[in-house]
Design a protein around this motif. Structure first.
Motif: not given
Lengths: 267, 267
Positions: A59-64, A34-46, A86-89, A72-78
């Protein structure tokens, strides 16, 4: 560097991106936050799954997080290339997350537990940072579920090498069948654990060829050196096994089956 | 007597009836034949599927054949007990059916091809008695698709014995993955081949216990003598394997997966 059966090559990054797109509908179409929910992606890899998650929950706030700065550099570039905002690493060990208790509404972890010696510890740490009533979504494959036709001794052996090379690291590529007991042992309230399978035959030559040539063989190749170094197979048998797999993918009578498992559980 | 890995005991008859009821919804719920159509069930055995077919297509005329007179007697008694009137039985070899070309609108064959050395010949004979545009429905398991947790060396070995005892007769319990090529080689026009899977865990303790105790273990026990006679396993390991399976079925962390394949094709 965390020891990881598939390694960190460019070819492997490409495999992970191809795989996630091919499997998106089957594995991820019912995951949306849902919008505004704080989501953790654990082990996002690339970031192969991150980009899918972020698009499906815009609309969710994803922390990867991931332990590999290079990934993480590859993931961030992608994510940047895709114009996703809506993703921070954050670099971190998922056995020791830099977040307080109950920091997240939801946690998502995909193709990660299979690479840990103690997957239960990972789940327990994820539970710590999850709020009461929040969900964890876990997706893992099970390499023991895989079969194909026609099979040859060498094609079977090559596949078995992947399982054994991973087992040699203390990791478990047969973890799909264990999601239920693992979630139970970590005292989650399990909503479901279900197979998400793929069956292809020459009636669908596109998916057949994609599955074998873009996922299966590149995944095997990522474990080739280790398998040879461990003496699990010799070069000639490896080459024959891979070539048999390529041939069965193009065979008018070829078939292939694999299942992942997807689980959703509540804290 | 046709050589058949499961034998013809009373216990085995009971297993076949239990199995068909447990699996009815998954395997048969989408099979129904129109009023007045002539349907052949090839290899009806003790009638476990016949009774389901007949109930789901009450206006179709079903002819059920089998090579075993003893099985036909059981099937016939079952049909009578159930008050079903649209089935007639006939003893015959399904490699040499006593029917003219194009005698049937539809053909149904379930758990039979796995017990033939040349399943392709069976399909070709079925095609002969099927009218142009009629359908064949084929259902087969694939014992290589089966896995469970927790597994022990002995429980794996016992299962492997079933596969090997059947292979020793020249039969193929891994035939599910071959339905597509077999139907293709017999020049049917394939509508679909799809897995029909069962996954159970301790979240569903009833199906878990039923699947293991009413289907899996009785099926294994039917092959016990042969496995011992062939020297595939010794008594102690067999007993331990079966007891491990019983225990995993009751385990709060146990899981089980198996897939059948169902195919529908047109002549």
């Amino acid at each position: 560097m965390h020891r990881y059966v598939h390694g960190y090559s460019e070819r492997e990054t490409e495999r992970l991106y191809d795989q996630s797109l091919i499997l998106e509908e089957m594995l991820h179409s019912d995951t949306a936050y849902p919008a505004g929910s704080m989501v953790l992606e654990a082990g996002c890899g690339v970031g192969a799954q991150t980009v899918i998650l972020a698009r499906r929950s815009p609309q969710a706030e994803i922390t990867a997080v991931d332990i590999s700065l290079d990934s993480l550099r590859k993931a961030s570039a992608l994510i940047e290339r895709e114009g996703i905002a809506n993703v921070s690493f954050q670099q971190s060990d998922i056995l020791n997350l830099p977040f307080g208790e109950e920091s997240f509404d939801h946690v998502f972890i995909c193709f990660v537990l299979e690479h840990f010696v103690w997957p239960l510890e990972v789940l327990i740490e994820l539970k710590r940072v999850l709020r009461e009533g929040g969900t964890v979504t876990v997706i893992e494959g099970d390499h023991g579920s895989c079969f194909w036709y026609p099979e040859t001794a060498e094609s079977l052996r090559v596949w078995q090498c992947l399982i054994e090379a991973q087992a040699h690291l203390g990791h478990n590529s047969l973890i799909g069948r264990q999601l239920y007991p693992l979630l139970r042992q970590s005292r989650f309230n399990i909503r479901y654990v279900l197979p998400r399978w793929i069956y292809v035959d020459a009636g669908n030559p596109g998916p057949m060829s994609d599955g074998v040539n873009k996922i299966m063989i590149p995944m095997l190749e990522s474990a080739r050196e280790q398998a040879l170094k461990l003496g699990l197979i010799d070069e000639a048998a490896w080459r024959k096994g891979i070539s048999d797999l390529r041939r069965f993918a193009e065979s008018p009578g070829g078939t292939f089956f694999y299942t992942w498992f997807k689980a959703v559980a509540l804290k």
